[in-house]
Enzyme design. Sequence first.
Site, PDB file in Angstrom:
ATOM      1  N   SER A   1       0.832  -1.205   0.000  1.00 26.06           N
ATOM      2  CA  SER A   1       0.000   0.000   0.000  1.00 26.06           C
ATOM      3  C   SER A   1       0.867   1.257   0.000  1.00 26.06           C
ATOM      4  O   SER A   1       0.574   2.226  -0.712  1.00 26.06           O
ATOM      5  CB  SER A   1      -0.923   0.014   1.221  1.00 26.06           C
TER       6      SER A   1
ATOM      7  N   GLU B   1      -6.015  -3.407  -3.735  1.00 24.12           N
ATOM      8  CA  GLU B   1      -6.728  -4.623  -3.350  1.00 24.12           C
ATOM      9  C   GLU B   1      -8.118  -4.274  -2.824  1.00 24.12           C
ATOM     10  O   GLU B   1      -8.279  -3.302  -2.080  1.00 24.12           O
ATOM     11  CB  GLU B   1      -5.961  -5.364  -2.252  1.00 24.12           C
TER      12      GLU B   1
ATOM     13  N   ARG C   1      -1.427  -6.798  -6.297  1.00 22.26           N
ATOM     14  CA  ARG C   1      -1.590  -8.245  -6.447  1.00 22.26           C
ATOM     15  C   ARG C   1      -2.483  -8.570  -7.651  1.00 22.26           C
ATOM     16  O   ARG C   1      -3.025  -7.687  -8.302  1.00 22.26           O
ATOM     17  CB  ARG C   1      -2.110  -8.900  -5.170  1.00 22.26           C
TER      18      ARG C   1
ATOM     19  N   ARG D   1       6.471  -5.157  10.524  1.00 23.57           N
ATOM     20  CA  ARG D   1       5.567  -4.153   9.958  1.00 23.57           C
ATOM     21  C   ARG D   1       4.111  -4.516  10.227  1.00 23.57           C
ATOM     22  O   ARG D   1       3.270  -3.633  10.458  1.00 23.57           O
ATOM     23  CB  ARG D   1       5.828  -4.016   8.453  1.00 23.57           C
TER      24      ARG D   1
ATOM     25  N   GLN E   1       2.936  -6.088  12.808  1.00 23.74           N
ATOM     26  CA  GLN E   1       2.629  -5.759  14.202  1.00 23.74           C
ATOM     27  C   GLN E   1       2.465  -4.258  14.409  1.00 23.74           C
ATOM     28  O   GLN E   1       1.633  -3.825  15.200  1.00 23.74           O
ATOM     29  CB  GLN E   1       3.726  -6.313  15.108  1.00 23.74           C
TER      30      GLN E   1
END
Length: 255
Positions: A35, A53, A120, A180, A182
């Site tokens: 992102s 996404e 994706r 990242r 977390q």
Amino acid sequence: MAKNTIKPDSTDPISSEGMAVKRLSVEGNIAVGKSTFMKLLSSFFQEWELVTEPLRKWQHVQDSAPHGGMDNLLQLMYDDPSRWSYTFQTVSCMTRFKTQIEPLSRQLLSLREPVQVFERSIYSDRYVFAKCLFELGHLNPMEWTMYQEWHSFLTREFAEKVHLNGIVYLQATPETCFERLQKRARKEEKTVQLDYLQKLHEQHENWLIKKTTDVHFEHVKNIPVLVLDVNEDFKNNPLASQRLATKIENFLAEL
């Protein structure tokens, strides 16, 4: 130059037949920084069309029963993967198909060198995520067979509409991705463990680097792949961001 905003799908669609559009997908592990990378592309290449996404669609699935509400399918999948993996992968892949086959917007068609970038693709849906869930035992053999059959049918049926010119692989260690993950603390991902990210990393590496994944479509077997090391934080690093943008620009020029 007209500024492009990241959006979940195109608007004002018309036929894209005959257009020499360069289409890329950005692939990578959970929490690798996709992102953030898409926002980077939006700032450097303002006329590109960036398709994120459809996360909100997975988080808000309409229950069609009387007085039904909204179900968070992503949460259900993480909470009980053996029950919900096939359902989630079906919805996930279908929403990806819809974004990849949608006609181009008039704004994009008006450009001299139109570029479309997907966060994706239908290919990572199969060769990374669904494959991983099968190998973990969350998709049973019948579900895996059914998934592959309809995925192959739709991919061949839509052919050029789901064709990609190249793949950008954001590569980072599973440990970096876990850190990242977390930090961003997305509620659905509380149960995601480092072991799962390690398995997804292996799937990406086997597919895009080692080429040991059994791929069923010729153009995907030979598709150009740009590997970008994103272990370094590029979000607040203008020099790192510029280096990544330059590599993308050079990659596109060679396609």
